[in-house]
Motif scaffolding. Sequence first.
Motif, mmCIF file in Angstrom:
data_model
loop_
_atom_site.group_PDB
_atom_site.id
_atom_site.type_symbol
_atom_site.label_atom_id
_atom_site.label_comp_id
_atom_site.label_asym_id
_atom_site.label_seq_id
_atom_site.Cartn_x
_atom_site.Cartn_y
_atom_site.Cartn_z
ATOM 1 N N UNK A 116 -32.267 43.696 30.677
ATOM 2 C CA UNK A 116 -31.223 42.835 31.231
ATOM 3 C C UNK A 116 -31.743 41.457 31.618
ATOM 4 N N UNK A 117 -33.049 41.242 31.543
ATOM 5 C CA UNK A 117 -33.613 39.941 31.883
ATOM 6 C C UNK A 117 -33.072 38.880 30.921
ATOM 7 N N UNK A 118 -32.607 37.784 31.486
ATOM 8 C CA UNK A 118 -32.007 36.715 30.707
ATOM 9 C C UNK A 118 -30.496 36.778 30.671
ATOM 10 N N UNK A 119 -29.927 37.898 31.133
ATOM 11 C CA UNK A 119 -28.473 38.081 31.105
ATOM 12 C C UNK A 119 -27.826 37.900 32.476
ATOM 13 N N UNK A 120 -28.533 37.283 33.400
ATOM 14 C CA UNK A 120 -28.058 37.192 34.784
ATOM 15 C C UNK A 120 -26.692 36.517 34.921
ATOM 16 N N UNK A 121 -26.363 35.561 34.054
ATOM 17 C CA UNK A 121 -25.082 34.856 34.192
ATOM 18 C C UNK A 121 -23.938 35.512 33.433
ATOM 19 N N UNK A 122 -24.234 36.553 32.650
ATOM 20 C CA UNK A 122 -23.178 37.200 31.875
ATOM 21 C C UNK A 122 -23.036 38.696 32.145
ATOM 22 N N UNK A 123 -24.053 39.319 32.744
ATOM 23 C CA UNK A 123 -23.982 40.752 33.063
ATOM 24 C C UNK A 123 -23.337 40.933 34.432
ATOM 25 N N UNK A 124 -22.545 41.974 34.583
ATOM 26 C CA UNK A 124 -21.807 42.241 35.818
ATOM 27 C C UNK A 124 -22.757 42.390 37.009
ATOM 28 N N UNK A 125 -22.434 41.672 38.108
ATOM 29 C CA UNK A 125 -23.306 41.703 39.284
ATOM 30 C C UNK A 125 -22.525 41.861 40.593
ATOM 31 N N UNK A 126 -21.349 42.390 40.564
ATOM 32 C CA UNK A 126 -20.546 42.626 41.775
ATOM 33 C C UNK A 126 -20.280 41.354 42.570
ATOM 34 N N UNK A 185 -38.191 44.458 20.287
ATOM 35 C CA UNK A 185 -39.269 44.847 21.203
ATOM 36 C C UNK A 185 -39.431 43.902 22.393
ATOM 37 N N UNK A 186 -38.722 42.784 22.410
ATOM 38 C CA UNK A 186 -38.870 41.802 23.489
ATOM 39 C C UNK A 186 -38.227 42.291 24.784
ATOM 40 N N UNK A 187 -38.664 41.731 25.904
ATOM 41 C CA UNK A 187 -38.186 42.131 27.228
ATOM 42 C C UNK A 187 -37.188 41.141 27.837
ATOM 43 N N UNK A 188 -36.897 40.041 27.131
ATOM 44 C CA UNK A 188 -36.016 38.998 27.675
ATOM 45 C C UNK A 188 -35.020 38.555 26.605
ATOM 46 N N UNK A 248 -33.607 42.085 10.333
ATOM 47 C CA UNK A 248 -34.829 41.324 10.576
ATOM 48 C C UNK A 248 -35.526 41.750 11.870
ATOM 49 N N UNK A 249 -34.955 42.749 12.576
ATOM 50 C CA UNK A 249 -35.571 43.265 13.796
ATOM 51 C C UNK A 249 -35.080 42.615 15.075
ATOM 52 N N UNK A 250 -33.993 41.880 14.997
ATOM 53 C CA UNK A 250 -33.429 41.201 16.167
ATOM 54 C C UNK A 250 -32.126 41.860 16.593
ATOM 55 N N UNK A 251 -31.864 41.819 17.910
ATOM 56 C CA UNK A 251 -30.574 42.200 18.474
ATOM 57 C C UNK A 251 -29.811 40.927 18.814
ATOM 58 N N UNK A 252 -28.520 40.923 18.535
ATOM 59 C CA UNK A 252 -27.640 39.808 18.880
ATOM 60 C C UNK A 252 -26.547 40.350 19.785
ATOM 61 N N UNK A 253 -26.243 39.595 20.850
ATOM 62 C CA UNK A 253 -25.307 40.046 21.870
ATOM 63 C C UNK A 253 -24.204 39.014 22.058
ATOM 64 N N UNK A 254 -22.964 39.425 21.840
ATOM 65 C CA UNK A 254 -21.791 38.584 22.086
ATOM 66 C C UNK A 254 -21.411 38.718 23.551
#
Length: 138
Positions: free
Chosen positions: A51-61, A94-97, A77-83
């Motif tokens: 969830x690192x890097x998603x602080x402005x779009x992930x639910x935080x109450x 494999x990345x953490x951010x 190509x080994x990447x995840x893309x998130x809308x």
Amino acid sequence: NWVKLTPNVYPALWGMSALAIDQETDGLVAFAEPRSVWQTINFSVNWQIVSSGLETVAHRDLAGGVFGLNDLLYHPDGWLYLATVRGLYCKEFSAQVWNKVTGTSYDNVAVSGLLFTDSNPGVLWLNTAAGVYRHPLP
């Protein structure tokens, strides 16, 4: 046979908003839920939460906050893309951010869906209320 792949956590997840798999790699699964993205490479034996890097779009109450992880796509190509509610994010599996895609006309547009086609492997299609955008892939 049907089996439950999602992790046994308490409290239970808030609801899956998207699911992504690698069609070529058995056991590689990822899913988005309102607070983060979960991923596994071994049929859910071990889960990693990213969830690192998603602080402005992930639910935080936060009262009045607009959050949303809307769709998830695994690219060969080994990447995840998130809308998300505020544009497109990406990371190597494999990345953490997560990294926000910037410098585009859809930087802060709510992206509701993602599409990749084998016939056009250098493009990711982004579905929004304002129309469809083409995101060139490296």
